[in-house]
Design a protein around this motif. Sequence first.
Motif, PDB file in Angstrom:
ATOM      1  N   THR A   1      82.274  39.344  42.825  1.00 21.84           N
ATOM      2  CA  THR A   1      82.511  40.692  43.339  1.00 21.84           C
ATOM      3  C   THR A   1      81.159  41.323  43.621  1.00 21.84           C
ATOM      4  O   THR A   1      80.349  41.482  42.723  1.00 21.84           O
ATOM      5  CB  THR A   1      83.271  41.536  42.306  1.00 21.84           C
ATOM      6  OG1 THR A   1      84.498  40.881  42.004  1.00 21.84           O
ATOM      7  CG2 THR A   1      83.565  42.914  42.839  1.00 21.84           C
ATOM      8  N   PHE A   2      80.941  41.649  44.875  1.00 18.90           N
ATOM      9  CA  PHE A   2      79.668  42.239  45.245  1.00 18.90           C
ATOM     10  C   PHE A   2      79.739  43.753  45.276  1.00 18.90           C
ATOM     11  O   PHE A   2      78.739  44.428  45.292  1.00 18.90           O
ATOM     12  CB  PHE A   2      79.194  41.698  46.593  1.00 18.90           C
ATOM     13  CG  PHE A   2      78.885  40.231  46.528  1.00 18.90           C
ATOM     14  CD1 PHE A   2      77.722  39.788  45.933  1.00 18.90           C
ATOM     15  CD2 PHE A   2      79.770  39.295  47.010  1.00 18.90           C
ATOM     16  CE1 PHE A   2      77.438  38.434  45.840  1.00 18.90           C
ATOM     17  CE2 PHE A   2      79.489  37.946  46.924  1.00 18.90           C
ATOM     18  CZ  PHE A   2      78.317  37.512  46.342  1.00 18.90           C
TER      19      PHE A   2
ATOM     20  N   LEU B   1      85.177  47.591  50.829  1.00 14.41           N
ATOM     21  CA  LEU B   1      84.667  48.853  51.337  1.00 14.41           C
ATOM     22  C   LEU B   1      83.560  48.585  52.348  1.00 14.41           C
ATOM     23  O   LEU B   1      82.710  47.727  52.146  1.00 14.41           O
ATOM     24  CB  LEU B   1      84.112  49.702  50.197  1.00 14.41           C
ATOM     25  CG  LEU B   1      83.567  51.069  50.587  1.00 14.41           C
ATOM     26  CD1 LEU B   1      84.720  51.993  50.984  1.00 14.41           C
ATOM     27  CD2 LEU B   1      82.803  51.675  49.433  1.00 14.41           C
ATOM     28  N   SER B   2      83.594  49.279  53.446  1.00 17.74           N
ATOM     29  CA  SER B   2      82.523  49.139  54.430  1.00 17.74           C
ATOM     30  C   SER B   2      82.028  50.534  54.802  1.00 17.74           C
ATOM     31  O   SER B   2      82.692  51.532  54.525  1.00 17.74           O
ATOM     32  CB  SER B   2      83.021  48.399  55.677  1.00 17.74           C
ATOM     33  OG  SER B   2      84.055  49.141  56.297  1.00 17.74           O
TER      34      SER B   2
END
Length: 103
Positions: free
Chosen positions: A54-55, A61-62
Motif C-alpha cells: 500500500t503506497f 486516490l489521485s
Amino acid sequence: MTQHLTEREVRGIAEYARIGLTDDEVAAMTVDLNNIIDSLKPITEYDLDGVEPTFHPIGSLSNVMRDDVETASFSQEIALENAPKQQDGCFLIPSILGEGGDR
C-alpha cells in the motif's frame, strides 16, 4: 537483544544526518535503535504472501485538479492596492543585501 546496528553504523547515520554525538551518546543511541528495531519484530510474523504493498492509505486516490482555464487577472492597480510602498507601478521593498534603502 539482537545487535542490528553497530556503533560504527550509528556514527555513520549521525554523520549523514549531521548530528554531533559524543561517545557516550553513540553508545546509548546504539542501544536505543537496536531496541526499537527489536520492538518491530512482531510485524515480521504476519503472513503477507500475496498482499500488495500500500503506497497510500486511501488507495487509488489521485490528484484532483481543476481545469486550467484562463480567467481575467488583477489589474496592476488592484495588485498594488495594499502594497505598503510602491514606485513606478512596482512593489517597493527593503533591500536585503545590506545596501540600505528600498529597492
